[in-house]
Motif scaffolding. Structure first.
Motif, short mmCIF file in Angstrom:
data_model
loop_
_atom_site.label_atom_id
_atom_site.label_comp_id
_atom_site.label_asym_id
_atom_site.label_seq_id
_atom_site.Cartn_x
_atom_site.Cartn_y
_atom_site.Cartn_z
N HIS A 1 -59.22 -65.42 -49.10
CA HIS A 1 -60.46 -64.68 -48.82
C HIS A 1 -60.75 -63.81 -50.04
N PRO A 2 -61.94 -63.98 -50.64
CA PRO A 2 -62.21 -63.25 -51.88
C PRO A 2 -62.82 -61.87 -51.68
N GLY A 3 -63.16 -61.47 -50.45
CA GLY A 3 -63.81 -60.17 -50.25
C GLY A 3 -65.18 -60.14 -50.88
N TYR A 4 -65.54 -58.98 -51.44
CA TYR A 4 -66.81 -58.89 -52.22
C TYR A 4 -66.47 -58.43 -53.63
N GLY A 5 -67.41 -58.59 -54.56
CA GLY A 5 -67.14 -58.24 -55.95
C GLY A 5 -66.09 -59.20 -56.52
N PHE A 6 -65.39 -58.76 -57.57
CA PHE A 6 -64.34 -59.56 -58.22
C PHE A 6 -64.74 -61.05 -58.30
N LEU A 7 -63.94 -61.96 -57.70
CA LEU A 7 -64.20 -63.40 -57.87
C LEU A 7 -64.97 -64.00 -56.69
N SER A 8 -65.57 -63.13 -55.85
CA SER A 8 -66.16 -63.65 -54.61
C SER A 8 -67.36 -64.56 -54.85
N GLU A 9 -68.05 -64.39 -55.98
CA GLU A 9 -69.20 -65.26 -56.24
C GLU A 9 -69.00 -66.03 -57.54
N ASN A 10 -67.75 -66.39 -57.78
CA ASN A 10 -67.40 -67.15 -58.98
C ASN A 10 -67.14 -68.60 -58.57
N ALA A 11 -68.09 -69.48 -58.92
CA ALA A 11 -68.03 -70.87 -58.48
C ALA A 11 -66.78 -71.57 -59.01
N ALA A 12 -66.41 -71.25 -60.26
CA ALA A 12 -65.23 -71.91 -60.85
C ALA A 12 -63.97 -71.52 -60.09
N PHE A 13 -63.91 -70.26 -59.63
CA PHE A 13 -62.75 -69.84 -58.85
C PHE A 13 -62.72 -70.57 -57.50
#
Lengths: 78, 454
Positions: free
Chosen positions: B80-92
């Motif tokens: 679960h990526p939460g918000y911020g950080f890698l949460s909207e990083n498609a590659a991640f």
């Protein structure tokens, strides 16, 4: 010998942005109120200013290293 | 297959929220933490925890490889990526799936499509969702600009195609003004960016920020009504409400349906938010962007709908279909959330990290405090200043503002400076009470009535 200390805990930066040159190098002179670096605290950038004039003899903290409030960032001669 | 052990790749209050949601569903939670976060509340609450790197976010919470390796090592089946950080990083998101784990959120493809401004605008248009009227593409010369402005509608913003961050923008109230400024704008754009290309966009004067919560499983999509987040400082939301009191029932129905339609048409999966500007005078709304993750202000939606959004994210990620139908989602009363930040509102919102000696919240069924604070916690300086979110729920908006004022009186945080005094002042303000606010309200308000030490 005088010291420049961090006003706040955070991450120390010697450059205004990653692509720019450092504010100051060892051997450079600084005037009172001149910016020698930035401390990033909670995503805000606080300027670190010299409160005495002199010549920088050493940086005690590397670029992008964590610092505590009151940590010595640089030493001045003068 | 339902998830059994989720890796929480975030920190702070949202990590606490995800750990609680996982436990409520009978799942285990493994918490990631940086060297500066070993003492954080989510680490204490989780079933296990893994240090993923040094304090700097770039080396820990933004280090996708380290996070995925830690999740696999800890025997997790999802991240679960939460918000911020890698949460909207498609590659991640793609890398998580490639490692054989479930990414709790939409596919990498959806994240990149909705994260690209032009592609998201196109997706909205395809779904029949209104976008801010603008020239379709660049305007070649002054004549083309005037023709485009007739369709777009005045006042228009003349933007340099190569600009950004507010640079290279001029506003024309009518055709005469456009004739005058277009050549200047072109010359300026050429001088500043080496490219004189311009495009036009309608100016929405004093818009309100309305956003619609959606839940989707890749096939079905529903909305969970809207939130209003017009009180902003430096584009950061400060005070959020659900529902938006400025909408009549017909407009609410239109904007919420538009958001669910958009989610359905892009095959959205998980929880997401479709953001709009709302022109109250004209009664028109315009799509601005979609956030493909859980949002900070999701609790106000949970309070008025009774739906646990984070639990639904985990259930959908585990392959469950959305068993809620649109008719199952109903509005109950009014909720308000304020962001309690470690900042001094009397000192230009200077960050205020440090040790929290004590924290206490008045016990009440109508008050919720989503936080990572505990007595003796040392707030690290390396991350954002959000300490928690104070949320109240009442039958009406008026009662909710009263409840917020009371809850703020009862909330005690000894140690750091916080934004509590700002929220107390807002709860007392006549414009806030009457709902006469918009996205450009708060900054002039702060200029006009600076807060003093509480």
């Amino acid at each position: 010998m005088a010291e420049i200390r961090s006003p706040i805990p955070g991450t120390f930066y010697r450059r205004p942005s990653p692509d720019e040159a450092p504010y100051k190098e060892v051997g450079d002179t600084v005037a009172v109120g001149e910016v020698v670096g930035l401390v990033e605290v909670m995503k805000s950038f606080i300027e670190v200013k010299a409160d005495t004039a002199g010549t920088i003899t050493a940086f005690k903290v590397e670029n992008e290293e964590p610092v505590t409030a009151g940590a010595v960032l640089a030493e001045l001669d003068g | 297959m339902a998830l059994s052990r989720v890796f929480v790749a975030n920190r702070g209050e949202i990590a606490v929220r995800v750990v609680h949601a996982a436990h409520a569903l009978g799942m285990e939670a493994v918490q990631a933490y940086s060297e500066a976060d070993a003492d954080m509340l989510a680490v204490r609450l989780a079933d296990a925890s893994v240090c993923v790197g040094p304090p700097q976010a770039a080396k820990s919470y933004l280090n996708g490889e380290a996070l995925i390796a830690a999740a696999k090592e800890a025997g997790c089946d999802a991240i679960h990526p939460g918000y911020g950080f890698l949460s909207e990083n498609a590659a991640f998101a793609d890398a998580v799936e490639a490692a054989g784990l479930v990414f709790v959120g939409p596919s990498g493809k959806t994240i990149s499509r909705m994260g690209d401004k032009a592609a998201a605008r196109e997706a909205a248009k395809e779904a029949g969702v209104p976008v801010v009227p603008g020239s379709e593409g660049l305007v070649a010369d002054e004549e083309a600009a005037l023709a485009a402005a007739e369709t777009v509608g005045y006042p228009v913003m003349v933007k340099a195609a190569a600009g950004g961050g507010g640079r290279g923008i001029r506003i024309a109230a009518d055709a005469d003004e456009l004739k005058r400024i277009a050549p200047q704008a072109r010359a300026e754009a050429k001088a500043a960016f080496g490219d004189g290309s311009l495009y036009l966009e309608r100016v929405i004067t004093a818009p309100r920020h309305i956003e619609v919560q959606v839940l989707a499983d890749g096939t079905n999509a529903i909305h969970c009504f809207e939130r209003e987040c017009s009180l902003q400082r430096r584009r950061q939301k400060v005070w959020e409400e659900a529902p938006a009191a400025c909408l009549d029932q017909a407009t609410r129905e239109r904007i919420c349906t538009a958001a669910a339609d958009l989610a359905r048409s892009v095959g959205y999966r998980g929880a997401g938010t479709v953001e709009f500007l709302y022109d109250e005078a004209a009664g028109e709304f315009y799509f601005i962007e979609m956030n493909t993750r859980i949002q900070v202000e999701h609790p106000v939606t949970e309070m008025v709908t009774g739906i646990d959004l984070v639990a639904w994210m985990l259930r959908i990620a585990g392959g469950e279909s959305l068993s809620l139908s649109q008719d199952d989602v109903t509005l109950d009363g009014h909720a308000i959330e304020v962001r309690i930040n470690a900042e001094d509102p009397a000192m230009q919102f200077m960050p205020s990290p440090g040790v929290v000696e004590t924290v206490s919240v008045p016990p009440s069924d109508a008050v919720r405090f989503d936080t990572m604070l505990y007595d003796g916690y040392a707030i690290p300086p390396f991350y954002d200043s959000l300490l928690g979110k104070l949320i109240v729920h009442a039958a009406t908006r008026d009662a909710a503002i009263d409840a917020m004022a009371e809850a703020l009186e009862g909330l005690t945080i000894v140690g750091p400076k916080t934004t509590i005094p700002l929220h107390k002042a807002l709860a007392r303000d006549a414009s806030v009470r009457s709902g006469k606010v918009h996205t450009q309200f708060l900054e002039p308000w702060l200029e006009a009535s600076p807060l003093t030490a509480d």
